[in-house]
Design a protein around this motif. Structure first.
Motif, PDB file in Angstrom:
ATOM      1  N   TRP A  80       0.825  -1.212   0.000  1.00 43.67           N
ATOM      2  CA  TRP A  80       0.000   0.000   0.000  1.00 43.67           C
ATOM      3  C   TRP A  80       0.859   1.262   0.000  1.00 43.67           C
ATOM      4  CZ3 TRP A  80      -5.278   1.116  -0.090  1.00 43.67           C
ATOM      5  CH2 TRP A  80      -6.115   0.011  -0.186  1.00 43.67           C
ATOM      6  N   LEU A  81       1.889   1.284   0.838  1.00 46.80           N
ATOM      7  CA  LEU A  81       2.748   2.467   0.899  1.00 46.80           C
ATOM      8  C   LEU A  81       3.511   2.663  -0.409  1.00 46.80           C
ATOM      9  CD1 LEU A  81       4.147   2.192   4.538  1.00 46.80           C
ATOM     10  CD2 LEU A  81       2.415   3.780   3.670  1.00 46.80           C
ATOM     11  N   GLY A 144       1.785  -5.138 -10.917  1.00 46.71           N
ATOM     12  CA  GLY A 144       1.031  -6.093 -10.108  1.00 46.71           C
ATOM     13  C   GLY A 144       0.308  -5.505  -8.923  1.00 46.71           C
ATOM     14  N   VAL A 145       0.098  -4.202  -8.912  1.00 49.48           N
ATOM     15  CA  VAL A 145      -0.675  -3.578  -7.832  1.00 49.48           C
ATOM     16  C   VAL A 145      -2.145  -3.998  -8.001  1.00 49.48           C
ATOM     17  CG1 VAL A 145      -1.487  -1.409  -6.849  1.00 49.48           C
ATOM     18  CG2 VAL A 145       0.894  -1.636  -7.605  1.00 49.48           C
ATOM     19  N   PRO A 146      -2.723  -4.698  -7.031  1.00 46.82           N
ATOM     20  CA  PRO A 146      -4.109  -5.177  -7.174  1.00 46.82           C
ATOM     21  C   PRO A 146      -5.083  -4.019  -7.410  1.00 46.82           C
ATOM     22  CG  PRO A 146      -3.028  -6.223  -5.307  1.00 46.82           C
ATOM     23  CD  PRO A 146      -2.113  -5.127  -5.761  1.00 46.82           C
ATOM     24  N   PRO A 147      -6.137  -4.250  -8.166  1.00 44.95           N
ATOM     25  CA  PRO A 147      -7.117  -3.186  -8.444  1.00 44.95           C
ATOM     26  C   PRO A 147      -7.644  -2.504  -7.188  1.00 44.95           C
ATOM     27  CG  PRO A 147      -7.519  -5.047  -9.872  1.00 44.95           C
ATOM     28  CD  PRO A 147      -6.455  -5.489  -8.919  1.00 44.95           C
ATOM     29  N   TRP A 150      -5.095  -0.049  -6.024  1.00 44.63           N
ATOM     30  CA  TRP A 150      -5.062   1.104  -6.935  1.00 44.63           C
ATOM     31  C   TRP A 150      -6.216   2.054  -6.631  1.00 44.63           C
ATOM     32  CZ3 TRP A 150      -8.435   1.525 -11.565  1.00 44.63           C
ATOM     33  CH2 TRP A 150      -8.198   2.702 -12.291  1.00 44.63           C
ATOM     34  N   ILE A 151      -7.417   1.507  -6.465  1.00 47.55           N
ATOM     35  CA  ILE A 151      -8.571   2.347  -6.149  1.00 47.55           C
ATOM     36  C   ILE A 151      -8.347   3.058  -4.818  1.00 47.55           C
ATOM     37  CG2 ILE A 151     -11.026   2.313  -5.560  1.00 47.55           C
ATOM     38  CD1 ILE A 151     -11.297  -0.075  -7.496  1.00 47.55           C
ATOM     39  N   GLY A 152      -7.815   2.346  -3.846  1.00 50.14           N
ATOM     40  CA  GLY A 152      -7.605   2.918  -2.525  1.00 50.14           C
ATOM     41  C   GLY A 152      -6.599   4.049  -2.514  1.00 50.14           C
ATOM     42  N   VAL A 153      -5.447   3.849  -3.161  1.00 52.80           N
ATOM     43  CA  VAL A 153      -4.417   4.899  -3.130  1.00 52.80           C
ATOM     44  C   VAL A 153      -4.848   6.096  -3.986  1.00 52.80           C
ATOM     45  CG1 VAL A 153      -2.554   3.292  -2.599  1.00 52.80           C
ATOM     46  CG2 VAL A 153      -3.048   3.841  -5.006  1.00 52.80           C
TER      47      VAL A 153
END
Length: 413
Positions: A80-81, A144-147, A150-153
């Motif tokens: 996440w970071l 490979g950042v999960p969707p 991506w939505i969260g960040v």
């Protein structure tokens, strides 16, 4: 439900706090018409993105599923970071190119059109970001950042930027050197020569320091807000289309085929030599340009304010239900909300279109309520408050429209 729906009460509470602080300082922070239209553009952006966000998410998921290089853990704090840091870096380039490429500026210009700078300006967002904005964040999918991450960040980056749209917070010392802050972002919205095209960072201002686009706010040179080609309208549809229309007009009129393409990719303000010679633009002087602020009679303000509050209720309902509605119902609901905001802004401009647009949207609402007992796919017994709100809006508008029908003004110059 759309997270913005939950954030909206916080947005309005902070606007109230900003108004209180401005009152304490004896400063004028808000203009009624400009504020309504800025918030309205944000509402229009949200309801139109009901469909466009599905497109952007679909593309991201497709790239993630088939082209990702790694499989990252969506439950990892480090993921996440790292994703937030990389997203903010990509946002810097998205934002910067939005000021340096004509067709990207045509979308982003909506955010800069207001000649005020306050928390309502933060809500003033484009409805056409879906055309190209998603491209900048595909590296996250490839890595490979999960969707979900991506939505969260993306939401974190967006929400952070809300509070930096204010004149009520001064310079913050070391914070200004590391993070995007009110002082830094005031510079970004300036049209003064020394401030133009600076401070693009979303959360970190370090990107601007690294890539040479940073500028300090100078206490001796107050920031002048807006754009160098001012909109001078409140109409949300024209606000979203005027940048594209100007590019299309120049592309049509210029003679050279290369220039027909170049107008879309060159920086904002660039024009082909033949058009610049035949129709030169006057020199830009922000210090003598009058601010767009047509007089709005008190009765029109009351009408627009009431309709706006009821429209916010309908817009919230639209955001919460549209993804579950059949496509036709959802599209109709979005169209009705956009038409309603356009009508409100027409009244604030003093345009004769306000009367006709209000009648069309209110007659459509009443016809739907009376003919089928449904409100865009939902039975009224599940939406009593919304049904009552629409009826109140119709009756209030009918009285006010009759009062104003003989006193319509032309659009302010």
């Amino acid at each position: 439900m759309n997270p913005i729906v939950y954030a909206t009460p916080v947005f309005f509470a902070l606007i109230g706090l900003e108004l209180w602080q401005a009152h304490r300082r004896k400063a004028r922070a808000y203009d009624f018409a400009d504020t309504l239209c800025s918030i309205g553009l944000g509402a229009v952006s949200q309801v139109t993105e009901v469909f466009s966000k599905a497109l952007m998410l679909g593309i991201y998921v497709l790239v993630y599923e088939h082209l990702r290089l790694f499989t990252l853990d969506a439950h990892s704090v480090a993921v996440w970071l790292g994703a937030l840091l990389l997203y903010d870096f990509l946002y810097y380039w998205h934002h910067r190119l939005g000021h340096e490429v004509g067709v990207l500026w045509a979308a982003h210009v909506v955010h800069h059109q207001s000649e005020a700078f306050n928390l309502s300006t933060a809500l003033r967002q484009t409805s056409s970001n879906f055309l190209f904005g998603w491209i900048f964040y595909l590296p996250l999918a490839v890595l490979g950042v999960p969707p979900l991450v991506w939505i969260g960040v993306a939401l974190i980056d967006l929400l952070y930027q809300y509070w930096i749209h204010t004149e009520q917070i001064g310079k913050l010392g070391w914070f200004d050197r590391v993070f995007a802050s009110p002082s830094n972002h005031r510079v970004h919205h300036g049209v003064n020569d020394r401030y133009l095209d600076k401070n693009y960072g979303g959360i970190l201002i370090l990107w601007d320091r690294l890539f040479g686009t940073y500028a300090d706010e100078d206490d001796d040179e107050p920031v002048i807000y807006g754009t160098r080609a001012p909109l001078r309208r409140y109409d949300p549809l024209w606000a979203n289309l005027e940048g594209y229309a100007a590019l299309a007009r120049d592309a049509w009129r210029t003679r050279r085929w290369a220039d027909k393409f170049n107008v879309w990719i060159k920086p904002p303000g660039w024009r082909p030599a033949d058009l610049a010679a035949a129709d030169p633009k006057p020199a830009f002087d922000p210090y003598t340009r009058p601010r767009y602020a047509p007089a709005v009679p008190r009765a029109v303000q009351l009408h627009a304010g009431l309709q706006f509050l009821l429209l916010m209720l309908a817009g919230t309902d639209c955001l919460s239900r549209a993804p579950q509605l059949p496509w036709a119902w959802g599209a109709a609901y979005v169209a009705w909300n956009v038409l309603s905001m356009t009508a409100i802004c027409a009244w604030l401009e003093g345009s004769r279109r306000g009367l006709a647009l209000d009648l069309i949207r209110l007659l459509a609402a009443l016809a739907m309520l009376l003919s089928g007992g449904r409100w865009f796919g939902a039975p009224l017994d599940t939406l009593p408050l919304l049904g009552l709100a629409v009826l109140v809006a119709a009756s209030a508008a009918a009285a006010l429209l009759a009062a104003f029908s003989g006193r319509r003004r032309t659009v302010a110059a």
